[in-house]
Scaffold this active site. Structure first.
Site, PDB file in Angstrom:
ATOM      1  N   ASN A 168       0.856  -1.196   0.000  1.00 40.63           N
ATOM      2  CA  ASN A 168       0.000   0.000   0.000  1.00 40.63           C
ATOM      3  C   ASN A 168       0.884   1.235   0.000  1.00 40.63           C
ATOM      4  O   ASN A 168       2.108   1.135  -0.014  1.00 40.63           O
ATOM      5  CB  ASN A 168      -0.959  -0.026   1.193  1.00 40.63           C
ATOM      6  CG  ASN A 168      -0.212  -0.066   2.506  1.00 40.63           C
ATOM      7  OD1 ASN A 168       0.513   0.859   2.848  1.00 40.63           O
ATOM      8  ND2 ASN A 168      -0.359  -1.160   3.242  1.00 40.63           N
ATOM      9  N   LYS A 194       7.646 -17.073 -11.229  1.00 40.68           N
ATOM     10  CA  LYS A 194       6.808 -16.006 -11.777  1.00 40.68           C
ATOM     11  C   LYS A 194       5.605 -16.599 -12.520  1.00 40.68           C
ATOM     12  O   LYS A 194       5.779 -17.508 -13.356  1.00 40.68           O
ATOM     13  CB  LYS A 194       7.649 -15.144 -12.720  1.00 40.68           C
ATOM     14  CG  LYS A 194       6.892 -13.959 -13.260  1.00 40.68           C
ATOM     15  CD  LYS A 194       7.747 -13.143 -14.213  1.00 40.68           C
ATOM     16  CE  LYS A 194       6.863 -12.085 -14.879  1.00 40.68           C
ATOM     17  NZ  LYS A 194       7.545 -11.403 -15.967  1.00 40.68           N
ATOM     18  N   PRO A 202      -2.651 -11.983  10.508  1.00 37.66           N
ATOM     19  CA  PRO A 202      -2.905 -11.817  11.945  1.00 37.66           C
ATOM     20  C   PRO A 202      -2.932 -10.330  12.291  1.00 37.66           C
ATOM     21  O   PRO A 202      -2.220  -9.534  11.675  1.00 37.66           O
ATOM     22  CB  PRO A 202      -1.703 -12.509  12.601  1.00 37.66           C
ATOM     23  CG  PRO A 202      -0.642 -12.535  11.568  1.00 37.66           C
ATOM     24  CD  PRO A 202      -1.337 -12.591  10.239  1.00 37.66           C
ATOM     25  N   ILE A 260      -1.741  -7.619  14.473  1.00 41.60           N
ATOM     26  CA  ILE A 260      -0.609  -7.444  15.400  1.00 41.60           C
ATOM     27  C   ILE A 260      -1.058  -6.660  16.632  1.00 41.60           C
ATOM     28  O   ILE A 260      -0.837  -7.086  17.776  1.00 41.60           O
ATOM     29  CB  ILE A 260       0.554  -6.711  14.691  1.00 41.60           C
ATOM     30  CG1 ILE A 260       0.955  -7.469  13.423  1.00 41.60           C
ATOM     31  CG2 ILE A 260       1.747  -6.550  15.638  1.00 41.60           C
ATOM     32  CD1 ILE A 260       1.870  -6.687  12.500  1.00 41.60           C
ATOM     33  N   PHE A 315      -3.388   3.114  15.248  1.00 42.71           N
ATOM     34  CA  PHE A 315      -3.707   4.138  14.261  1.00 42.71           C
ATOM     35  C   PHE A 315      -4.885   3.658  13.428  1.00 42.71           C
ATOM     36  O   PHE A 315      -5.076   2.444  13.259  1.00 42.71           O
ATOM     37  CB  PHE A 315      -2.500   4.397  13.347  1.00 42.71           C
ATOM     38  CG  PHE A 315      -1.628   5.532  13.836  1.00 42.71           C
ATOM     39  CD1 PHE A 315      -0.923   5.420  15.026  1.00 42.71           C
ATOM     40  CD2 PHE A 315      -1.519   6.710  13.106  1.00 42.71           C
ATOM     41  CE1 PHE A 315      -0.130   6.459  15.487  1.00 42.71           C
ATOM     42  CE2 PHE A 315      -0.727   7.759  13.561  1.00 42.71           C
ATOM     43  CZ  PHE A 315      -0.034   7.639  14.741  1.00 42.71           C
ATOM     44  N   LYS A 369     -12.872   1.118  16.356  1.00 43.56           N
ATOM     45  CA  LYS A 369     -11.579   0.418  16.444  1.00 43.56           C
ATOM     46  C   LYS A 369     -11.071   0.335  17.880  1.00 43.56           C
ATOM     47  O   LYS A 369     -10.431  -0.642  18.265  1.00 43.56           O
ATOM     48  CB  LYS A 369     -10.577   1.144  15.551  1.00 43.56           C
ATOM     49  CG  LYS A 369      -9.608   0.203  14.875  1.00 43.56           C
ATOM     50  CD  LYS A 369      -8.948   0.821  13.676  1.00 43.56           C
ATOM     51  CE  LYS A 369      -9.855   0.733  12.464  1.00 43.56           C
ATOM     52  NZ  LYS A 369      -9.193   1.144  11.227  1.00 43.56           N
ATOM     53  N   LYS A 383     -10.149  -3.337  18.921  1.00 46.40           N
ATOM     54  CA  LYS A 383      -8.747  -3.678  19.171  1.00 46.40           C
ATOM     55  C   LYS A 383      -8.461  -3.792  20.664  1.00 46.40           C
ATOM     56  O   LYS A 383      -7.408  -4.289  21.054  1.00 46.40           O
ATOM     57  CB  LYS A 383      -7.824  -2.617  18.570  1.00 46.40           C
ATOM     58  CG  LYS A 383      -8.030  -2.353  17.088  1.00 46.40           C
ATOM     59  CD  LYS A 383      -7.134  -3.234  16.247  1.00 46.40           C
ATOM     60  CE  LYS A 383      -7.358  -2.958  14.761  1.00 46.40           C
ATOM     61  NZ  LYS A 383      -6.510  -3.753  13.907  1.00 46.40           N
TER      62      LYS A 383
HETATM   63  O1  C5P Z   1      -7.738  -3.127  11.501  1.00 51.34           O
HETATM   64  P1  C5P Z   1      -7.166  -1.871  10.968  1.00 51.34           P
HETATM   65  O2  C5P Z   1      -6.135  -2.075   9.915  1.00 51.34           O
HETATM   66  O3  C5P Z   1      -8.175  -0.871  10.508  1.00 51.34           O
HETATM   67  O4  C5P Z   1      -6.431  -1.192  12.240  1.00 51.34           O
HETATM   68  C1  C5P Z   1      -5.383  -0.291  12.151  1.00 51.34           C
HETATM   69  C2  C5P Z   1      -4.488  -0.396  13.340  1.00 51.34           C
HETATM   70  O5  C5P Z   1      -4.208  -1.758  13.630  1.00 51.34           O
HETATM   71  C3  C5P Z   1      -3.128   0.221  13.082  1.00 51.34           C
HETATM   72  O6  C5P Z   1      -2.607   0.667  14.311  1.00 51.34           O
HETATM   73  C4  C5P Z   1      -2.330  -0.940  12.537  1.00 51.34           C
HETATM   74  O7  C5P Z   1      -0.944  -0.767  12.720  1.00 51.34           O
HETATM   75  C5  C5P Z   1      -2.861  -2.104  13.343  1.00 51.34           C
HETATM   76  N1  C5P Z   1      -2.897  -3.377  12.616  1.00 51.34           N
HETATM   77  C6  C5P Z   1      -2.089  -4.393  13.017  1.00 51.34           C
HETATM   78  N2  C5P Z   1      -2.136  -5.616  12.372  1.00 51.34           N
HETATM   79  C7  C5P Z   1      -2.973  -5.815  11.359  1.00 51.34           C
HETATM   80  C8  C5P Z   1      -3.817  -4.773  10.947  1.00 51.34           C
HETATM   81  C9  C5P Z   1      -3.766  -3.566  11.588  1.00 51.34           C
HETATM   82  O8  C5P Z   1      -1.302  -4.215  13.948  1.00 51.34           O
HETATM   83  N3  C5P Z   1      -2.986  -6.984  10.764  1.00 51.34           N
END
Ligand code: C5P
Length: 405
Positions: free
Chosen positions: A212, A291, A309, A311, A331, A345, A349
């Protein structure tokens, strides 16, 4: 302009690194500082006061008998006006003289006469590696530190004498960074901050992948701000082209799973975890060994995805996070409805603070605007440089540590 409203005395002592002091002076002025240069007689053998006057925009002082001061006391006046005295380069001889309180010329006299509680003294040593390693110099350095002096450096590498080793003066940009950090309040002293930053890269085959537009700039700014605030900082970085902030330990990873493994291993030591990384939500179920080729039929390959997963959510569920030993901050990069998404979130989270931003307006930019969302409500941080925002976030984290919810 991180040194705006700072008045610095830049002292030069004898050494070939004086040529770098010209660039240092220029960079300090560029950061908004006013700089008064003071030179020893030996420094004037290496670089002229004319150069330093032109770069600082002020006439240079080099004699304690300089009659320009109405009271004829430059050693008193110059030191009292300063927010800090920086000696760069600082020779082995000048260190020895400072230790003994010798004061038979303007620069050492001014250092001795400065109000020690109010005007910090910072030294950027510069000398041959044998001189640096000599027990006398090491003894002097230890004594200077005990006396409250800050030592900047030293660097390592090729020396003017042709030898290679420790004792080089830090590069001007490094010194400016360390000075800016010096003036930041040490809000996170004793903390260990873990930051994830940048995008992840999920391989499809050996030459293609999904990623991204995250540049990593916000996360790198957070790491720098935490380091400036006195924390020990580990930065787990996805594939980005950014220099490592000074004093920060960096672990490079590529995929979300690598970031997950590295972060979980580090989280056992951390006291604050700030997840700025734009982690890929999905990855291809399998990475093709070779490839993937067009077969001429016009049919596109069918890719199957699986979820990565989470994180942040995983770390936030760990016993240390749940007991309050580890503060977790997430974030949220959204394209609309920032507040609602950030609040959702927060719940999902299980973290006490979510930092919302509008992804398309943030990715790759040097500035950003943030919305800090916690159980207490939402607070806007208006558009500013990512470093300024990161410093404000560090402040919020420090407050949350003091007032655990
Ligand atoms: O679930 P989402 O991507 O919207 O959440 C964003 C937050 O979760 C950010 O802080 C991002 O670093 C963290 N994140 C993560 N592992 C993932 C997806 C998002 O730590 N697989």
């Amino acid at each position: 302009m991180d040194l705006k409203n700072k008045h610095l005395v830049l002292g030069l002592t004898g050494g070939i690194a004086c040529y770098k002091a010209a660039e240092l002076c220029r960079l300090l002025v560029k950061q908004g500082a006013t700089v008064q240069v003071v030179m020893t007689a030996a420094a004037e053998r290496f670089i002229t006061p004319v150069t330093m006057q032109a770069l600082s925009g002020r006439t240079v002082y080099s004699s304690q008998w300089d009659a320009r001061e109405p009271n004829n006391m430059p050693h008193i006046n110059l030191g009292r006006e300063a927010d800090a005295i920086v000696i760069a380069p600082c020779s082995a001889d000048f260190m020895a003289r400072l230790v003994q309180g010798q004061s038979d010329e303007l620069l050492s006299l001014m250092c001795l006469a400065r109000p020690i509680e109010r005007v910090p003294l910072l030294l950027a040593p510069a000398m041959n590696r044998e001189m640096w390693a000599h027990p006398a110099t090491q003894r002097n350095m230890a004594q200077l530190q005990r006396d409250g002096t800050t030592i900047l450096g030293v660097g390592s590498g090729e020396q003017a004498c042709g030898e290679t080793g420790d004792g080089r003066m830090l590069e001007p940009a490094e010194l400016v960074h360390d000075l800016i950090a010096f003036f930041q309040p040490k809000l996170l002293a004793g903390q260990h901050v873990l930051v994830t930053a940048g995008p992840t890269y999920e391989a499809i085959d050996p030459v293609r992948g999904i990623t991204n537009r995250s540049s990593g700039k916000m996360g790198f700014a957070v790491a720098r701000a935490a380091q400036e605030a006195g924390a020990q900082v580990t930065l787990v970085a996805g594939p980005v082209a950014l220099p490592t902030p000074r004093g920060v330990t960096r672990i490079d990873v590529r995929s979300a799973r690598q970031m997950f493994d590295a972060t979980l291993a580090q989280a056992t030591q951390a006291t604050i975890f700030i997840a700025t990384a734009a982690v890929a939500d999905w990855r291809p179920v399998a990475e093709a060994e070779h490839k993937i080729k067009k077969d001429g039929s016009g049919a596109a390959p069918q890719l199957a995805f699986t979820e990565n997963p989470d994180i942040l959510a995983t770390v936030a569920q760990s016993p240390r996070a749940r007991s309050g030993e580890l503060l977790c901050v997430g974030f949220a990069a959204e394209s609309q409805d920032l507040l609602a998404h950030a609040q959702a979130k927060l719940e999902r989270k299980g973290v006490p603070l979510i930092v919302g931003n509008i992804g398309p307006a943030a990715f790759g930019q040097d500035d950003n605007a943030l919305l800090l969302v916690s159980a207490d409500g939402a607070r806007e941080l208006p558009r500013a440089s990512k470093l300024e925002l990161a410093r404000a976030l560090v402040q919020t984290c420090a407050q949350m540590l003091r007032r655990p919810s």
